[in-house]
Design an enzyme around this catalytic site. Structure first.
Site, PDB file in Angstrom:
ATOM      1  N   GLY A   1      -3.278  -1.467  12.964  1.00 47.00           N
ATOM      2  CA  GLY A   1      -2.004  -1.523  12.247  1.00 47.00           C
ATOM      3  C   GLY A   1      -1.881  -0.482  11.151  1.00 47.00           C
ATOM      4  O   GLY A   1      -0.762  -0.104  10.772  1.00 47.00           O
TER       5      GLY A   1
ATOM      6  N   ASN B   1      14.577   0.170   6.929  1.00 42.64           N
ATOM      7  CA  ASN B   1      13.360   0.142   6.096  1.00 42.64           C
ATOM      8  C   ASN B   1      13.314   1.342   5.156  1.00 42.64           C
ATOM      9  O   ASN B   1      12.371   1.474   4.372  1.00 42.64           O
ATOM     10  CB  ASN B   1      12.094   0.086   6.958  1.00 42.64           C
ATOM     11  CG  ASN B   1      11.730   1.431   7.552  1.00 42.64           C
ATOM     12  OD1 ASN B   1      12.606   2.199   7.936  1.00 42.64           O
ATOM     13  ND2 ASN B   1      10.447   1.721   7.618  1.00 42.64           N
TER      14      ASN B   1
ATOM     15  N   ALA C   1       9.784  -7.426  13.554  1.00 45.30           N
ATOM     16  CA  ALA C   1       8.816  -6.364  13.847  1.00 45.30           C
ATOM     17  C   ALA C   1       8.876  -5.969  15.321  1.00 45.30           C
ATOM     18  O   ALA C   1       8.696  -4.792  15.669  1.00 45.30           O
ATOM     19  CB  ALA C   1       7.409  -6.824  13.480  1.00 45.30           C
TER      20      ALA C   1
ATOM     21  N   LEU D   1       0.834  -1.209   0.000  1.00 45.29           N
ATOM     22  CA  LEU D   1       0.000   0.000   0.000  1.00 45.29           C
ATOM     23  C   LEU D   1       0.868   1.258   0.000  1.00 45.29           C
ATOM     24  O   LEU D   1       0.351   2.370  -0.049  1.00 45.29           O
ATOM     25  CB  LEU D   1      -0.920  -0.012   1.229  1.00 45.29           C
ATOM     26  CG  LEU D   1      -1.945  -1.157   1.227  1.00 45.29           C
ATOM     27  CD1 LEU D   1      -2.584  -1.328   2.593  1.00 45.29           C
ATOM     28  CD2 LEU D   1      -3.009  -0.910   0.162  1.00 45.29           C
TER      29      LEU D   1
ATOM     30  N   LYS E   1      14.997  -5.979   4.691  1.00 49.52           N
ATOM     31  CA  LYS E   1      15.386  -4.959   5.676  1.00 49.52           C
ATOM     32  C   LYS E   1      16.776  -5.167   6.285  1.00 49.52           C
ATOM     33  O   LYS E   1      17.408  -4.223   6.706  1.00 49.52           O
ATOM     34  CB  LYS E   1      14.357  -4.894   6.811  1.00 49.52           C
ATOM     35  CG  LYS E   1      13.010  -4.344   6.371  1.00 49.52           C
ATOM     36  CD  LYS E   1      12.073  -4.172   7.547  1.00 49.52           C
ATOM     37  CE  LYS E   1      10.708  -3.736   7.070  1.00 49.52           C
ATOM     38  NZ  LYS E   1       9.820  -3.348   8.161  1.00 49.52           N
TER      39      LYS E   1
ATOM     40  N   THR F   1      10.896  -3.499   2.370  1.00 57.03           N
ATOM     41  CA  THR F   1      10.008  -4.333   3.165  1.00 57.03           C
ATOM     42  C   THR F   1      10.503  -5.770   3.072  1.00 57.03           C
ATOM     43  O   THR F   1      11.594  -6.030   2.538  1.00 57.03           O
ATOM     44  CB  THR F   1       8.534  -4.108   2.725  1.00 57.03           C
ATOM     45  OG1 THR F   1       7.690  -4.828   3.603  1.00 57.03           O
ATOM     46  CG2 THR F   1       8.267  -4.530   1.285  1.00 57.03           C
TER      47      THR F   1
ATOM     48  N   ASN G   1       6.846 -13.959  24.185  1.00 60.30           N
ATOM     49  CA  ASN G   1       6.901 -14.723  22.929  1.00 60.30           C
ATOM     50  C   ASN G   1       6.586 -16.186  23.163  1.00 60.30           C
ATOM     51  O   ASN G   1       6.815 -16.717  24.251  1.00 60.30           O
ATOM     52  CB  ASN G   1       8.308 -14.591  22.311  1.00 60.30           C
ATOM     53  CG  ASN G   1       8.322 -14.955  20.846  1.00 60.30           C
ATOM     54  OD1 ASN G   1       7.420 -14.554  20.099  1.00 60.30           O
ATOM     55  ND2 ASN G   1       9.310 -15.717  20.417  1.00 60.30           N
ATOM     56  N   ARG G   2       6.028 -16.811  22.117  1.00 55.34           N
ATOM     57  CA  ARG G   2       5.742 -18.259  22.176  1.00 55.34           C
ATOM     58  C   ARG G   2       7.029 -19.017  22.503  1.00 55.34           C
ATOM     59  O   ARG G   2       7.063 -19.808  23.431  1.00 55.34           O
ATOM     60  CB  ARG G   2       5.181 -18.709  20.819  1.00 55.34           C
ATOM     61  CG  ARG G   2       4.984 -20.189  20.690  1.00 55.34           C
ATOM     62  CD  ARG G   2       4.386 -20.532  19.354  1.00 55.34           C
ATOM     63  NE  ARG G   2       5.262 -20.185  18.223  1.00 55.34           N
ATOM     64  CZ  ARG G   2       4.969 -20.410  16.959  1.00 55.34           C
ATOM     65  NH1 ARG G   2       3.816 -20.962  16.637  1.00 55.34           N
ATOM     66  NH2 ARG G   2       5.806 -20.073  15.997  1.00 55.34           N
TER      67      ARG G   2
ATOM     68  N   TYR H   1      -2.390  -5.109   9.655  1.00 55.65           N
ATOM     69  CA  TYR H   1      -3.406  -4.193   9.133  1.00 55.65           C
ATOM     70  C   TYR H   1      -4.353  -4.842   8.134  1.00 55.65           C
ATOM     71  O   TYR H   1      -5.313  -4.213   7.700  1.00 55.65           O
ATOM     72  CB  TYR H   1      -2.776  -2.916   8.563  1.00 55.65           C
ATOM     73  CG  TYR H   1      -1.749  -3.141   7.483  1.00 55.65           C
ATOM     74  CD1 TYR H   1      -0.400  -3.257   7.796  1.00 55.65           C
ATOM     75  CD2 TYR H   1      -2.141  -3.246   6.160  1.00 55.65           C
ATOM     76  CE1 TYR H   1       0.538  -3.478   6.809  1.00 55.65           C
ATOM     77  CE2 TYR H   1      -1.203  -3.458   5.159  1.00 55.65           C
ATOM     78  CZ  TYR H   1       0.142  -3.570   5.501  1.00 55.65           C
ATOM     79  OH  TYR H   1       1.070  -3.792   4.513  1.00 55.65           O
TER      80      TYR H   1
ATOM     81  N   ASP I   1      10.357   2.375  11.292  1.00 61.95           N
ATOM     82  CA  ASP I   1       9.321   1.484  11.845  1.00 61.95           C
ATOM     83  C   ASP I   1       9.017   1.815  13.310  1.00 61.95           C
ATOM     84  O   ASP I   1       7.867   1.729  13.736  1.00 61.95           O
ATOM     85  CB  ASP I   1       9.765   0.016  11.734  1.00 61.95           C
ATOM     86  CG  ASP I   1       9.666  -0.504  10.310  1.00 61.95           C
ATOM     87  OD1 ASP I   1       8.774  -0.053   9.567  1.00 61.95           O
ATOM     88  OD2 ASP I   1      10.488  -1.361   9.936  1.00 61.95           O
TER      89      ASP I   1
HETATM   90  P1  ATR Z   1       8.710 -10.550  11.673  1.00 61.71           P
HETATM   91  O1  ATR Z   1      10.064 -10.262  11.138  1.00 61.71           O
HETATM   92  O2  ATR Z   1       7.582 -10.035  10.820  1.00 61.71           O
HETATM   93  O3  ATR Z   1       8.563 -10.141  13.093  1.00 61.71           O
HETATM   94  P2  ATR Z   1       9.246 -13.302  12.364  1.00 61.71           P
HETATM   95  O4  ATR Z   1      10.660 -12.955  12.649  1.00 61.71           O
HETATM   96  O5  ATR Z   1       8.960 -14.560  11.626  1.00 61.71           O
HETATM   97  O6  ATR Z   1       8.512 -12.142  11.561  1.00 61.71           O
HETATM   98  O7  ATR Z   1       8.444 -13.320  13.750  1.00 61.71           O
HETATM   99  C1  ATR Z   1       7.175 -13.785  13.851  1.00 61.71           C
HETATM  100  C2  ATR Z   1       6.730 -13.710  15.300  1.00 61.71           C
HETATM  101  O8  ATR Z   1       5.399 -14.229  15.383  1.00 61.71           O
HETATM  102  C3  ATR Z   1       7.584 -14.540  16.234  1.00 61.71           C
HETATM  103  O9  ATR Z   1       7.665 -13.894  17.486  1.00 61.71           O
HETATM  104  C4  ATR Z   1       6.785 -15.834  16.344  1.00 61.71           C
HETATM  105  O10 ATR Z   1       6.974 -16.559  17.529  1.00 61.71           O
HETATM  106  P3  ATR Z   1       8.145 -17.682  17.643  1.00 61.71           P
HETATM  107  O11 ATR Z   1       9.404 -16.914  17.918  1.00 61.71           O
HETATM  108  O12 ATR Z   1       7.729 -18.525  18.775  1.00 61.71           O
HETATM  109  O13 ATR Z   1       8.161 -18.389  16.321  1.00 61.71           O
HETATM  110  C5  ATR Z   1       5.384 -15.280  16.332  1.00 61.71           C
HETATM  111  N1  ATR Z   1       4.406 -16.305  15.957  1.00 61.71           N
HETATM  112  C6  ATR Z   1       4.199 -16.813  14.710  1.00 61.71           C
HETATM  113  N2  ATR Z   1       3.214 -17.720  14.739  1.00 61.71           N
HETATM  114  C7  ATR Z   1       2.777 -17.805  16.034  1.00 61.71           C
HETATM  115  C8  ATR Z   1       1.767 -18.545  16.710  1.00 61.71           C
HETATM  116  N3  ATR Z   1       0.975 -19.413  16.055  1.00 61.71           N
HETATM  117  N4  ATR Z   1       1.601 -18.349  18.039  1.00 61.71           N
HETATM  118  C9  ATR Z   1       2.382 -17.471  18.701  1.00 61.71           C
HETATM  119  N5  ATR Z   1       3.355 -16.732  18.132  1.00 61.71           N
HETATM  120  C10 ATR Z   1       3.548 -16.884  16.811  1.00 61.71           C
END
Ligand code: ATR
Length: 275
Positions: free
Chosen positions: A239, A93, A135, A20, A72, A68, A154-155, A218, A108
């Protein structure tokens, strides 16, 4: 009207056809009355062509390049200099060409900070950043810089810990009480878009009415996280505001003019409503 004096700016990505950015920037040029001086396009660039891209940008005298996914970080080693903020965040960026030199910036973090500062003072606020990828880094940097305390949730907790160590803040899981206690929650995970549309990175029971909840996603504009936040009485920052404010900061770097934010926002919202 585009003439021989019009300067070219562009967004590069892979893929990029859904970006966009051309719409937002060109709407800004029109509203600022500089659409004869600047035009903004999108170019799909294969990651393998990044070294050649820098040569092309120099050779053609391209004024600005917005980077993007997935460029980056890769672009960084091909620039003449990188400002300190982009170095700290570890991503560029925005590239501006000044007298033949390519300078890298990161806007960003401003996309996060500016819309939040429009509704609150960040100093002393407790923030939970959800996610620990690229991000998240710009979010964490911006929130810390403006005086908030940050917990990275974080997960994969080891990733949160690594990022927290880098920025000197706290790490936790996506079930942490720090999320409930936070004044501001910022989603930098990909949960809520694409195949996970309709899902939220956190359980709705962790949200509270006193909170401000910002989502980097977004599309869709109303993510499950933002729907849950609105339902419990929290304030929502979509977003689109992040996208808009990072673009506005780029606009200012490319053109030297103040970004006409309302016109840029209107173009973005009309496009998304139409889509
Ligand atoms: P970006 O550069 O856009 O931030 P990324 O580096 O792939 O993309 O990061 C994606 C984020 O989304 C990570 O924090 C990821 O968590 P993990 O580090 O555990 O992989 C999180 N994420 C993606 N899918 C997820 C899910 N189903 N549940 C929880 N967190 C998720």
């Amino acid at each position: 009207m585009i003439t021989a004096k019009t300067k070219v700016c562009m967004v590069i990505g892979d893929p990029v056809e859904h970006s966009l950015s051309p719409l937002i920037h060109n709407a800004g040029y029109r509203a600022a009355g500089i659409d004869d001086q600047f035009v903004y396009v999108a170019c799909a660039v294969n990651p393998g062509n990044i070294p050649m891209l820098a040569c092309g940008v120099r050779a053609l005298g391209i004024r600005g390049v917005s980077c993007t996914m997935p460029h980056k970080e890769a672009i960084m080693s091909h620039l003449d200099s990188i400002d300190e903020v982009a170095q700290t965040i570890g991503a560029v960026n925005t590239v501006v060409q000044e007298n033949g030199k390519l300078v890298g910036y990161n806007t960003d973090w401003l996309g996060v900070v500016r819309p939040l500062q429009a509704i609150t003072d960040l100093h002393g606020k407790r923030a939970a950043v959800l996610g620990a990828g690229g991000a998240a880094k710009a979010m964490v940097y911006g929130l810390l810089r403006e005086g908030a305390t940050v917990t990275i949730c974080n997960r994969t907790e080891t990733k949160a810990m690594a990022l927290a160590e880098q920025f000197g803040c706290k790490a936790a899981s996506l079930e942490s009480p720090d999320i409930t206690q936070a004044d501001i929650i910022c989603n930098a995970t990909s949960v809520g878009m694409g195949r996970s549309e309709g899902q939220s990175p956190v359980d709705s029971s962790l949200l509270a009415p006193h909170q401000i909840v910002l989502d980097a996603i977004y599309v869709p504009m109303q993510t499950k996280l933002l729907q849950d936040a609105a339902a419990c009485g929290a304030r929502c920052v979509p977003g689109t505001e992040m996208l808009l404010h990072q673009a506005a900061a780029q606009f200012e770097l490319y053109t030297g003019h103040t970004a006409p934010l309302d016109a840029m926002r209107q173009a973005l919202q009309e496009e998304l409503q139409h889509a």
